[in-house]
Scaffold this motif. Structure first.
Motif, short mmCIF file in Angstrom:
data_model
loop_
_atom_site.label_atom_id
_atom_site.label_comp_id
_atom_site.label_asym_id
_atom_site.label_seq_id
_atom_site.Cartn_x
_atom_site.Cartn_y
_atom_site.Cartn_z
N GLN A 136 -40.59 -65.94 -39.95
CA GLN A 136 -41.50 -66.99 -40.42
C GLN A 136 -41.42 -67.13 -41.94
OE1 GLN A 136 -43.25 -68.91 -38.16
NE2 GLN A 136 -41.99 -67.70 -36.73
N PRO A 137 -41.79 -68.31 -42.47
CA PRO A 137 -41.79 -68.50 -43.93
C PRO A 137 -42.82 -67.59 -44.60
CG PRO A 137 -41.96 -70.60 -42.76
CD PRO A 137 -42.16 -69.54 -41.74
N VAL A 138 -42.60 -67.32 -45.87
CA VAL A 138 -43.49 -66.45 -46.63
C VAL A 138 -44.93 -66.95 -46.58
CG1 VAL A 138 -44.12 -65.77 -48.97
CG2 VAL A 138 -41.79 -65.46 -48.20
N ASP A 139 -45.14 -68.25 -46.75
CA ASP A 139 -46.52 -68.74 -46.81
C ASP A 139 -47.26 -68.52 -45.48
OD1 ASP A 139 -45.03 -70.62 -45.42
OD2 ASP A 139 -45.79 -72.35 -46.51
N ARG A 140 -46.54 -68.61 -44.36
CA ARG A 140 -47.17 -68.38 -43.06
C ARG A 140 -47.51 -66.90 -42.88
NH1 ARG A 140 -43.99 -71.33 -38.61
NH2 ARG A 140 -44.59 -73.01 -40.02
N GLY A 198 -37.11 -64.44 -56.62
CA GLY A 198 -38.19 -64.89 -55.74
C GLY A 198 -38.88 -63.78 -54.99
N GLY A 199 -38.62 -62.53 -55.36
CA GLY A 199 -39.30 -61.41 -54.71
C GLY A 199 -40.67 -61.17 -55.33
N TYR A 200 -41.65 -60.91 -54.50
CA TYR A 200 -43.01 -60.63 -54.99
C TYR A 200 -43.40 -59.22 -54.58
CZ TYR A 200 -48.10 -60.56 -55.21
OH TYR A 200 -49.42 -60.22 -55.47
N VAL A 201 -43.76 -58.39 -55.56
CA VAL A 201 -44.15 -57.01 -55.29
C VAL A 201 -45.62 -56.97 -54.89
CG1 VAL A 201 -44.33 -54.67 -56.20
CG2 VAL A 201 -42.45 -56.16 -56.94
N CYS A 202 -45.87 -56.54 -53.67
CA CYS A 202 -47.24 -56.49 -53.15
C CYS A 202 -47.99 -55.29 -53.73
CB CYS A 202 -47.23 -56.38 -51.63
SG CYS A 202 -46.47 -57.80 -50.80
N SER A 203 -49.28 -55.49 -53.93
CA SER A 203 -50.13 -54.38 -54.34
C SER A 203 -50.36 -53.45 -53.14
CB SER A 203 -51.47 -54.91 -54.84
OG SER A 203 -52.19 -55.51 -53.76
N ASP A 204 -50.96 -52.29 -53.40
CA ASP A 204 -51.27 -51.37 -52.30
C ASP A 204 -52.18 -52.03 -51.27
OD1 ASP A 204 -49.72 -49.44 -53.47
OD2 ASP A 204 -51.40 -48.34 -54.37
N GLY A 248 -53.58 -62.63 -45.03
CA GLY A 248 -54.67 -62.81 -45.96
C GLY A 248 -54.33 -62.41 -47.38
N ILE A 249 -53.07 -62.67 -47.79
CA ILE A 249 -52.67 -62.40 -49.16
C ILE A 249 -52.19 -63.70 -49.80
CG2 ILE A 249 -52.05 -60.03 -48.56
CD1 ILE A 249 -49.12 -60.83 -48.76
N GLU A 250 -52.11 -63.70 -51.13
CA GLU A 250 -51.76 -64.93 -51.83
C GLU A 250 -50.66 -64.68 -52.86
OE1 GLU A 250 -55.22 -66.74 -53.48
OE2 GLU A 250 -56.25 -66.92 -51.56
N PRO A 251 -49.40 -64.62 -52.42
CA PRO A 251 -48.30 -64.47 -53.38
C PRO A 251 -48.16 -65.75 -54.20
CG PRO A 251 -47.44 -64.86 -51.19
CD PRO A 251 -48.92 -64.70 -51.03
N PRO A 252 -47.57 -65.67 -55.38
CA PRO A 252 -47.44 -66.85 -56.23
C PRO A 252 -46.49 -67.89 -55.63
CG PRO A 252 -46.24 -65.01 -57.17
CD PRO A 252 -47.03 -64.47 -56.03
N GLU A 253 -46.66 -69.11 -56.07
CA GLU A 253 -45.78 -70.19 -55.62
C GLU A 253 -44.34 -69.86 -56.01
OE1 GLU A 253 -45.32 -75.05 -56.14
OE2 GLU A 253 -47.06 -73.99 -56.98
N GLY A 254 -43.42 -70.18 -55.11
CA GLY A 254 -42.01 -69.90 -55.36
C GLY A 254 -41.54 -68.58 -54.78
#
Length: 473
Positions: free
Chosen positions: A307-311, A277-283, A317-323
């Motif tokens: 706080q939760p990831v979605d918050r 469930g880890g999401y690698v953020c872009s620069d 102002g980023i949009e990681p994938p669901e999950g």
């Protein structure tokens, strides 16, 4: 003096003096309790808050008030952590003679300190009063708990439950007192007027505890750094890192803040972290997170804490994938120019590539020299040489091996660490102790010494000084 008749905001000194007087009277009432009586009191204190039905209510109440962490994490702390702490100390002897050294003809008698002034943070307000409370009472002390204002209702609820249980056990309910109108002034007064300060909270508050003029036990800043080497079980490591990183939404200062992957397994391990469930953020996303998590002076944005990831994503102002369960930012530096190398108190993890174990040790030392020195680090490894190299070469009080850091360094059922929420960081973290603080730190000791059957003999100069004499001739 009637505490209820004193306004804590206009006269904090008198207000705290009235609480300390009540607390001291309660402590003196149990000063000569037997071991059995003391142990029954702490059993009652834990059962009052951790029993089925109540634990669920407390967990939800804590989340609703503080808006920090999540129900699952709070429930684990109030229902399981308190039980585990009780089990850890219930068989300890804390009354009368607690240690004997026959070869030295010495006995040690435990005696109470008096009134403990305890600070409870907003991130762990559900179990901290209970754990500090039973450690205090185990030593036949009383305790006054100063909560963070964000958790004052939670603190009152928990203290009221313990007070009711104490009263039903025939003991003074004032063995536990919670400050119901917390402020900086009342907390400072508590630290000045109590007999021992037990401080858990931000660095400023711990510093204030040490400056209060009262003997204090404080803890340092957390910033756990975790190494994964090529001998590790990578699937096990990835799962445990996820567990630690997301426990109570990283409210704990022991959450995995930086993870160092040895070059040889970097790509494989990163894939496993992503599978967890880890999401690698872009620069670009990393820059947005940084701008949201800290201000220009690197003060952390408390709205991002636990706080939760979605918050967090929405605020940045980023949009990681669901999950997505936690965010990964790639990092290679440390210090204020690289703020992600510091403590984040959020489900954001810095990821480093280390050339080898020596490089991982160097990174760990540098990262924790910026923040978290003396607190904790961890390693996933089946190579004892690497484990001991890391332990021997880092300025840390705890090394958790193949364990989820946030759930382990304060003690758990799978290790032998003392159960606590107060982790000493030694001189590295500006603390007076390295160990997990427990009831043993909350007593006075009287050492009874009788003459030895035979006097000790001072060795001859030859035996005592060896070859040093010749070198200094």
């Amino acid at each position: 003096m009637n505490s209820a008749a004193i306004d804590p905001l206009t006269d904090p000194k008198a207000y705290i003096a009235s609480l300390v007087a009540r607390s001291r009277a309660a402590q003196q009432a149990i000063e000569h309790y037997s071991q059995e009586q003391v142990d029954d009191l702490i059993r009652a204190m834990v059962w009052a808050v951790a029993q089925p039905g109540v634990a669920e209510e407390v967990a939800q109440f804590t989340v609703d008030e503080t808006r920090l962490g999540n129900y699952e994490g709070k429930f684990l702390k109030i229902q399981r952590k308190t039980r585990a702490t009780l089990a850890d100390i219930i068989d300890d002897k804390s009354v009368g003679v607690i240690e004997e050294y026959p070869d030295r003809n010495i006995k040690i008698i435990a005696k109470p300190l008096g009134v403990i002034g305890a600070l409870a943070p907003s991130t762990n307000p559900e179990a901290t009063p209970v754990i500090k409370g039973i450690h205090a009472v185990k030593g036949r002390n009383s305790i006054i708990i100063a909560p963070h204002p964000r958790a004052k209702l939670t603190n009152k609820k928990i203290c009221d439950l313990m007070r009711s249980a104490l009263k039903r056990m025939g003991a003074p309910e004032d063995l536990v007192i919670g400050i119901e109108t917390p402020s900086l002034d009342t907390t400072n007064e508590l630290m000045r007027q109590c007999d021992r300060v037990l401080a858990t909270g931000g660095g400023a508050m711990v510093s204030a505890a040490y400056s209060s003029g009262t003997p204090a036990l404080g803890v340092g800043v957390g910033n756990a750094v975790i190494t994964v080497d090529s001998s590790a079980d990578l699937d096990d490591a990835a799962e445990k890192i996820r567990i630690s990183k997301t426990l109570d939404l990283a409210a704990s200062c022991s959450s995995d803040n930086s993870v160092l992957l040895i070059d040889e397994i970097y790509d494989d391990m990163l894939q496993r972290l992503q599978a967890q469930g880890g999401y690698v953020c872009s620069d670009e996303e990393k820059a947005k997170l940084q701008a949201t998590l800290w201000d220009e002076e690197l003060h952390i944005n408390t709205a991002m804490v636990a706080q939760p990831v979605d918050r967090i994503a929405a605020m940045a102002g980023i949009e990681p994938p669901e999950g997505t369960q936690f965010l990964i930012v790639l990092e290679d530096g440390f210090g204020p120019e690289h703020p992600f190398s510091g403590e984040k108190l959020s489900v954001i993890m810095a990821l480093y590539r280390a050339q080898n174990i020596e490089h991982a040790i160097e990174l760990t030392r540098n990262i924790q020299a910026y923040q978290g020195q003396g607190h904790s680090c961890g390693i996933y490894s089946n190579d004892d040489d690497n484990i001991m190299k890391l332990a021997a070469s880092t300025h840390t009080s705890r090394v958790m091996v193949n364990q989820p850091q946030a759930a382990s360094n304060s003690g758990n059922v799978w290790n032998g660490m003392r159960q606590t929420f107060s982790l000493g960081c030694g001189s590295w973290g500006g603390n007076g102790t390295n160990h997990n603080v427990s009831w043993r730190d909350l007593i006075n000791e009287t050492w009874v010494s009788k003459p030895l059957a035979e006097n000790k003999i001072v060795p001859s100069d030859e035996d005592l000084f060896g070859g040093v004499r010749d070198k200094l001739a």
